[in-house]
Design an enzyme around this catalytic site. Structure first.
Site, PDB file in Angstrom:
ATOM      1  N   GLY A 152     -22.522 -10.395  -6.669  1.00 22.36           N
ATOM      2  CA  GLY A 152     -22.730 -10.161  -8.093  1.00 22.36           C
ATOM      3  C   GLY A 152     -22.073 -11.250  -8.908  1.00 22.36           C
ATOM      4  N   ARG A 153     -21.692 -10.901 -10.133  1.00 25.76           N
ATOM      5  CA  ARG A 153     -21.167 -11.931 -11.032  1.00 25.76           C
ATOM      6  C   ARG A 153     -19.876 -12.565 -10.509  1.00 25.76           C
ATOM      7  NH1 ARG A 153     -21.033  -7.299 -13.928  1.00 25.76           N
ATOM      8  NH2 ARG A 153     -22.602  -8.022 -15.411  1.00 25.76           N
ATOM      9  N   ILE A 154     -18.996 -11.777  -9.878  1.00 17.27           N
ATOM     10  CA  ILE A 154     -17.747 -12.351  -9.374  1.00 17.27           C
ATOM     11  C   ILE A 154     -18.005 -13.198  -8.133  1.00 17.27           C
ATOM     12  CG2 ILE A 154     -15.475 -11.819  -8.401  1.00 17.27           C
ATOM     13  CD1 ILE A 154     -15.413  -9.345 -10.219  1.00 17.27           C
ATOM     14  N   SER A 231     -11.484  -6.653  -4.044  1.00 17.23           N
ATOM     15  CA  SER A 231     -12.409  -5.662  -4.608  1.00 17.23           C
ATOM     16  C   SER A 231     -11.807  -4.262  -4.538  1.00 17.23           C
ATOM     17  CB  SER A 231     -13.764  -5.721  -3.895  1.00 17.23           C
ATOM     18  OG  SER A 231     -13.588  -5.643  -2.491  1.00 17.23           O
ATOM     19  N   ARG A 232     -11.980  -3.564  -3.424  1.00 23.14           N
ATOM     20  CA  ARG A 232     -11.420  -2.233  -3.227  1.00 23.14           C
ATOM     21  C   ARG A 232     -10.763  -2.162  -1.852  1.00 23.14           C
ATOM     22  NH1 ARG A 232     -11.216  -1.745  -7.794  1.00 23.14           N
ATOM     23  NH2 ARG A 232     -12.086  -0.150  -9.175  1.00 23.14           N
ATOM     24  N   GLU A 261      -2.005   2.501  -2.804  1.00 25.77           N
ATOM     25  CA  GLU A 261      -1.137   1.595  -3.560  1.00 25.77           C
ATOM     26  C   GLU A 261      -0.084   2.381  -4.326  1.00 25.77           C
ATOM     27  OE1 GLU A 261      -3.904  -0.471  -6.062  1.00 25.77           O
ATOM     28  OE2 GLU A 261      -4.800  -1.597  -4.408  1.00 25.77           O
ATOM     29  N   HIS A 280      -2.444  -6.022  -6.976  1.00 28.83           N
ATOM     30  CA  HIS A 280      -3.622  -5.603  -7.738  1.00 28.83           C
ATOM     31  C   HIS A 280      -3.649  -6.281  -9.110  1.00 28.83           C
ATOM     32  CE1 HIS A 280      -6.731  -2.121  -7.796  1.00 28.83           C
ATOM     33  NE2 HIS A 280      -7.129  -3.086  -8.604  1.00 28.83           N
ATOM     34  N   ALA A 282      -5.556  -9.291  -9.620  1.00 34.46           N
ATOM     35  CA  ALA A 282      -6.641 -10.265  -9.703  1.00 34.46           C
ATOM     36  C   ALA A 282      -7.355 -10.217 -11.046  1.00 34.46           C
ATOM     37  CB  ALA A 282      -7.640 -10.036  -8.568  1.00 34.46           C
TER      38      ALA A 282
END
Length: 322
Positions: A152-154, A231-232, A261, A280, A282
């Site tokens: 996708g965009r990232i 991402s996740r 986390e 976390h 980013a």
């Protein structure tokens, strides 16, 4: 009309208050994560905004006046979107507020791990300046293949950053039939894992992507590969990752996200020198914080005013307007 922000920790809410006041909307802050208090605070609100606070089906069913839920971020796995849709509540996120930041963080981890910079820094700090050969081998980056999971965009921004530095870029995305960037080949995941020396994850967390990177997937990667996840956390099975690392595979792993986390002090990933963990972050820059907050308020208010919203997660709700 009232908007409730739940467990969103800002130093102040001047930005939100200015936007809401101009449209005649009151702001209420809820700092409790306990469902009874959360429900009591939000049950009469027309709009609810959350960051990482989960919204379950039971909570959503109690929001009798709510028309829209805003997610201050990209991922929506903490919100029961199906329950919201059944209740006629729109879900809106801001997937475009931190594209550059997340992509740059991924690239930073990839390059730091590939060049073994943190390990070199550790040698210097421990009086081992002359032991640089313990870092070998470090191949030329221009000879390596980059694999992007989730294009996708990232993912596309990562490709833009990395294209001048690597030999080839391949990508896997189950939602794409053709590559939006001509120089990037779309390939099956198994092929990507086998040919890529650097792999970076940029997909959403779904039933299909949960523990996508398990022992089998990790074992397909070259022994000297670098893996980055911004991402996740749950896309990577951490138990399997620890097993693979213990067996000596993977030259480096960079994780900005974990399944749980923050990690406990005894978390096994903390013992590996070739693993880099960031907290976390980013998504973060000073500009992205303002962008996130501004876009969220704008889209919530536009939806309440029945204007089009570019990041409506469940557009089918438009046929179930309250």
């Amino acid at each position: 009309m009232t908007l409730v922000m739940i467990n969103v920790s800002y130093p102040d809410y001047a930005l939100e208050e200015a936007s809401l006041k101009a449209r005649g909307v009151n702001l209420r802050i809820c700092t409790s994560s306990a469902e009874p208090e959360l429900v009591a605070s939000a049950q009469d609100a027309e709009a609810v905004v959350v960051a990482l606070q989960p919204l379950t089906a039971s909570v959503i069913s109690s929001l009798k006046r709510c028309r829209v839920i805003g997610r201050l971020g990209v991922g929506i796995d903490s919100i029961d979107v199906q329950a919201a849709t059944r209740a006629g509540i729109a879900v809106i996120n801001v997937p475009d507020y931190c594209t550059e930041e997340v992509a740059l963080h991924a690239v930073s981890l990839l390059l730091t791990l590939f060049r073994k910079i943190s390990q070199a820094d550790r040698l210097v700090r421990t009086g081992n300046w002359d032991r640089w050969q313990t870092l070998r081998p470090i191949p030329a980056l221009s000879s390596r293949v980059l694999g992007i999971v989730g294009f996708g965009r990232i993912g596309q921004k990562v490709a833009e950053f990395m294209a001048p530095m690597v030999r080839e870029i391949v990508a896997y995305d189950p939602h794409l039939n053709t590559s939006p960037i001509k120089s990037v080949r779309l390939v099956p995941l198994e092929e990507l894992l086998q040919v890529s020396h650097l792999v970076t994850l940029h997909g959403a967390l779904t039933d299909a992507s949960y523990h996508l990177f398990d022992k089998r997937a990790l074992s397909l990667m070259p022994k000297d590969a670098v893996l980055v996840n911004v991402s996740r956390g749950a896309m990577v099975c951490e138990d399997d990752l620890v097993e693979v690392l213990t067996a000596g595979k993977l030259a480096g792993v960079g994780l900005d996200v974990l399944e749980h986390e923050p990690p406990q002090s005894e978390h096994p990933l903390l013992k590996f020198q070739r693993v880099m963990l960031t907290n976390h972050i980013a998504w973060y820059s000073e500009a992205s914080v303002v962008r996130q907050r501004t876009l969220m308020m704008q889209r919530i208010l536009d939806y309440l005013d029945q204007r089009p919203v570019p990041s409506l997660v469940n557009p089918e709700v438009l046929s179930r307007q309250r």
